[in-house]
Design a protein around this motif. Structure first.
Motif, short mmCIF file in Angstrom:
data_model
loop_
_atom_site.label_atom_id
_atom_site.label_comp_id
_atom_site.label_asym_id
_atom_site.label_seq_id
_atom_site.Cartn_x
_atom_site.Cartn_y
_atom_site.Cartn_z
N ALA A 54 0.89 -1.32 0.15
CA ALA A 54 0.10 -0.01 0.11
C ALA A 54 0.82 1.44 0.08
CB ALA A 54 -0.91 -0.01 1.34
N GLY A 55 1.83 1.31 0.61
CA GLY A 55 2.84 2.44 0.72
C GLY A 55 3.61 2.61 -0.47
N THR A 56 3.92 1.38 -1.21
CA THR A 56 4.53 1.61 -2.41
C THR A 56 3.67 2.03 -3.60
OG1 THR A 56 6.20 -0.21 -1.80
CG2 THR A 56 5.81 0.34 -4.26
N ALA A 57 2.48 1.73 -3.42
CA ALA A 57 1.31 2.20 -4.48
C ALA A 57 1.22 3.76 -4.10
CB ALA A 57 0.17 1.37 -4.27
N ALA A 58 1.17 4.15 -3.03
CA ALA A 58 0.99 5.59 -2.90
C ALA A 58 2.30 6.49 -3.33
CB ALA A 58 0.87 5.91 -1.34
#
Length: 204
Positions: A115-119
């Motif tokens: 999720a962090g990488t996607a953001a």
């Protein structure tokens, strides 16, 4: 002479009275059920799912990310998430999204890391901005992801909906207060293959 017609009439009247009493009792029972079980007998109750707290941390970081950070660039978004969560987000495009807890050498592929990488990498600043708006409208990251995970399992595992349909409907249920564009952005985050693959606690 016996008047059979009058006896038949009386018998029919008795049957009609009994039928009316039966129907009245049936209607009363139906009303009681409606009040006690307002969602109806066939309503599906979402399964309660234990929430991954690291995922909540990352989503909370997105929810509280200042607008100037969102639009500043990838490095600034990554730094904000790391500072907010205490997780070290790995964003190399060729690697599986991971995070490591600061003060630990171990790195593991997780829902939080995905999720962090996607953001940071996968979503445009405009989409990150809309995800932030959707999370706020839904009552916060933890409230949203709790409802989303439960609703997804209902739509996918119980009702047999395809993955994309289940994600979209789960987002719509968990973030119904958000605008349509914000819900689309949120669905695009959880619809990413990297996020779906890493977030087994939601998607399995």
């Amino acid at each position: 002479m016996i008047d059979f017609s009058s006896k038949i009439f009386l018998n029919l009247e008795g049957v009609n009275v009994m039928m009316r009493k039966f129907l009245s009792s049936l209607l009363m029972a139906a009303l009681v059920v409606a009040f006690v079980f307002p969602q109806g007998a066939n309503a599906q109750v979402d399964e309660e799912v234990p929430v991954d707290e690291d995922t909540v941390k990352v989503l909370s970081a997105i929810e509280n990310m200042p607008d100037k950070i969102i639009f500043a660039g990838q490095e600034e978004r990554q730094q904000w998430i790391e500072d907010y969560t205490g997780l070290n987000i790995q964003t190399a495009p060729s690697e599986t999204p991971t995070y490591s807890i600061q003060a630990s050498w171990s790195q593991v592929a997780t829902c939080a890391g995905a999720a962090g990488t996607a953001a940071v990498v996968s979503l445009t600043p405009a989409k990150v901005f809309k995800v932030k708006a959707a999370l706020k409208a839904a009552g916060g990251a933890k409230k949203f992801v709790t409802k989303f995970a439960s609703a997804y399992k209902t739509f996918k595992n119980v009702e047999g909906k395809p993955f994309t349909t289940a994600v979209n409907q789960a987002v719509a249920r968990a973030a119904k207060e958000a605008g349509p564009d914000a819900r689309v952005a949120l669905a695009s985050l959880f619809g990413l293959s990297t996020v779906a693959g890493a977030c087994g606690w939601i998607f399995e």
